[in-house]
Motif scaffolding. Structure first.
Motif, short mmCIF file in Angstrom:
data_model
loop_
_atom_site.label_atom_id
_atom_site.label_comp_id
_atom_site.label_asym_id
_atom_site.label_seq_id
_atom_site.Cartn_x
_atom_site.Cartn_y
_atom_site.Cartn_z
N HIS A 118 18.75 0.97 -7.46
CA HIS A 118 19.36 1.82 -6.42
C HIS A 118 18.36 2.24 -5.35
N ALA A 119 17.19 1.62 -5.34
CA ALA A 119 16.20 1.90 -4.30
C ALA A 119 16.12 0.74 -3.32
N ARG A 120 17.21 0.01 -3.18
CA ARG A 120 17.20 -1.13 -2.28
C ARG A 120 16.94 -0.69 -0.83
N ASP A 121 17.34 0.52 -0.49
CA ASP A 121 17.10 1.02 0.87
C ASP A 121 15.60 1.14 1.15
N VAL A 122 14.81 1.54 0.12
CA VAL A 122 13.36 1.62 0.30
C VAL A 122 12.79 0.22 0.49
N LEU A 123 13.27 -0.72 -0.32
CA LEU A 123 12.80 -2.10 -0.23
C LEU A 123 13.13 -2.71 1.13
N GLU A 124 14.36 -2.55 1.56
CA GLU A 124 14.80 -3.15 2.82
C GLU A 124 14.19 -2.44 4.03
N GLY A 125 13.79 -1.19 3.84
CA GLY A 125 13.19 -0.44 4.95
C GLY A 125 11.68 -0.58 5.00
N ALA A 126 11.09 -1.39 4.11
CA ALA A 126 9.64 -1.55 4.07
C ALA A 126 9.12 -2.19 5.35
N ARG A 127 7.99 -1.71 5.80
CA ARG A 127 7.34 -2.30 6.96
C ARG A 127 6.38 -3.38 6.50
N ILE A 128 6.42 -4.53 7.15
CA ILE A 128 5.56 -5.65 6.79
C ILE A 128 4.39 -5.71 7.76
N ALA A 129 3.17 -5.74 7.21
CA ALA A 129 1.96 -5.82 8.04
C ALA A 129 1.20 -7.09 7.68
N SER A 130 0.44 -7.60 8.63
CA SER A 130 -0.33 -8.81 8.39
C SER A 130 -1.78 -8.51 8.01
N THR A 131 -2.23 -7.27 8.28
CA THR A 131 -3.60 -6.89 7.93
C THR A 131 -3.59 -5.47 7.34
N LEU A 132 -4.66 -5.15 6.64
CA LEU A 132 -4.83 -3.82 6.08
C LEU A 132 -4.91 -2.78 7.20
N GLU A 133 -5.61 -3.13 8.27
CA GLU A 133 -5.78 -2.21 9.40
C GLU A 133 -4.42 -1.87 10.02
N GLU A 134 -3.57 -2.87 10.14
CA GLU A 134 -2.23 -2.65 10.70
C GLU A 134 -1.40 -1.77 9.77
N ALA A 135 -1.57 -1.96 8.48
CA ALA A 135 -0.78 -1.22 7.49
C ALA A 135 -1.07 0.28 7.52
N VAL A 136 -2.32 0.64 7.76
CA VAL A 136 -2.71 2.07 7.68
C VAL A 136 -2.77 2.73 9.04
N LYS A 137 -2.34 2.05 10.08
CA LYS A 137 -2.39 2.62 11.42
C LYS A 137 -1.59 3.92 11.46
N GLY A 138 -2.21 4.97 11.97
CA GLY A 138 -1.55 6.27 12.06
C GLY A 138 -1.86 7.20 10.90
N ALA A 139 -2.51 6.68 9.86
CA ALA A 139 -2.86 7.52 8.70
C ALA A 139 -4.14 8.29 8.99
N ASP A 140 -4.20 9.52 8.50
CA ASP A 140 -5.38 10.36 8.71
C ASP A 140 -6.40 10.20 7.59
N LEU A 141 -5.93 9.88 6.41
CA LEU A 141 -6.83 9.75 5.25
C LEU A 141 -6.40 8.54 4.43
N LEU A 142 -7.36 7.69 4.08
CA LEU A 142 -7.07 6.47 3.32
C LEU A 142 -7.55 6.65 1.89
N ILE A 143 -6.60 6.62 0.95
CA ILE A 143 -6.92 6.78 -0.47
C ILE A 143 -6.71 5.44 -1.16
N GLY A 144 -7.78 4.84 -1.64
CA GLY A 144 -7.69 3.57 -2.33
C GLY A 144 -7.61 3.77 -3.84
N THR A 145 -7.00 2.83 -4.53
CA THR A 145 -6.90 2.90 -5.99
C THR A 145 -7.69 1.76 -6.60
N THR A 146 -8.32 2.03 -7.73
CA THR A 146 -9.06 0.98 -8.44
C THR A 146 -9.07 1.28 -9.93
N GLY A 147 -9.08 0.21 -10.72
CA GLY A 147 -9.15 0.38 -12.17
C GLY A 147 -10.54 0.06 -12.69
#
Length: 240
Positions: A39-68
């Motif tokens: 029932h989250a198809r609206d989130v999936l269909e509303g996803a923005r597609i970016a070609s680079t990491l820089e494009e994906a985070v444009k407009g963000a003030d803080l970048l939080i990365g995850t690592t294991g």
């Protein structure tokens, strides 16, 4: 990389009240992705597609990365310092701004050059026997922990201004002839220090002002020294 994971991520996001999904060069999103999103198809269909990491985070003030995977040496700041999601939540309390939480590839996570671009790093404590989680499971845990976080009145500095600050710091290292073999590590360390500090717009402008004035003073001193050397040389020539 896998349709099922993308659909499951969308479902986890909707479970905890999130909807702003950005995908960097994803796989084809077809039947399996839609099925797993449920029932989250609206989130999936509303996803923005970016070609680079820089494009994906444009407009963000803080970048939080995850690592294991954490650094094996304390002197290596690529994966340090690491915070749990609860610790991140405490640090973000009272702040307002746009925060991007980034999750890496299912097989290899983030490359080191990508990790260096993040202001903070978080991890989910897991068993040492098998520390790497499935992508959608990691997303669910992180968003669960952050789901009750409310924005405050203390604004975060804009990401654009933070990048200018980091650029000025790199210029300052050049100005003071900082050892070349230490420059990259020191630059990353400074980024992590200021990233976890949660700087306000005024704090960033003040720091940039201090750096600009320091650089100006150093240039004037350098010019004065060069002029003095030229005058001394001219005097010696006249004497000879």
């Amino acid at each position: 990389m896998y349709q099922g994971n993308v659909g499951s991520v969308a479902r986890a996001m909707k479970n905890f009240g999130y909807s702003d999904l950005v995908l960097v060069n994803p796989c084809e999103l077809e039947g399996q992705a839609r099925a797993m999103s449920s029932h989250a198809r609206d989130v999936l269909e509303g996803a923005r597609i970016a070609s680079t990491l820089e494009e994906a985070v444009k407009g963000a003030d803080l970048l939080i990365g995850t690592t294991g995977v954490s650094s094996l040496k304390t002197g290596e700041h690529i994966r340090l310092p690491l915070y749990t999601v609860k610790e991140l939540k405490e640090k973000l309390k009272g702040h307002s701004g746009t925060i991007a939480v980034l999750f890496g590839r299912e097989d290899n996570g983030f490359r080191n050059d990508e990790l260096k671009k993040f202001d903070m790093l978080i991890t989910v404590p897991t068993s040492e026997i098998y520390p790497i989680m499935n992508l959608s499971h990691a997303v669910a845990i992180v968003l669960y922990e952050l789901s009750e976080l409310e924005g405050g009145s203390n604004p975060l500095a804009e990401g654009f201004d933070l990048q200018l600050l980091y650029g000025h710091l790199d210029e300052l290292l050049e100005e003071i002839d900082y050892p070349a073999h230490k420059k990259d590590k020191t630059s990353l360390m400074l980024r992590r220090i200021f990233g976890r500090a949660g700087l306000t717009p005024r704090e960033v402008q003040t720091l940039r002002g201090i750096i600009r004035k320091s650089e100006r003073k150093m240039r004037l001193a350098s010019e004065a020294e060069a002029l003095q050397k030229a005058e001394d040389s001219e005097s010696i020539e006249k004497f000879i």
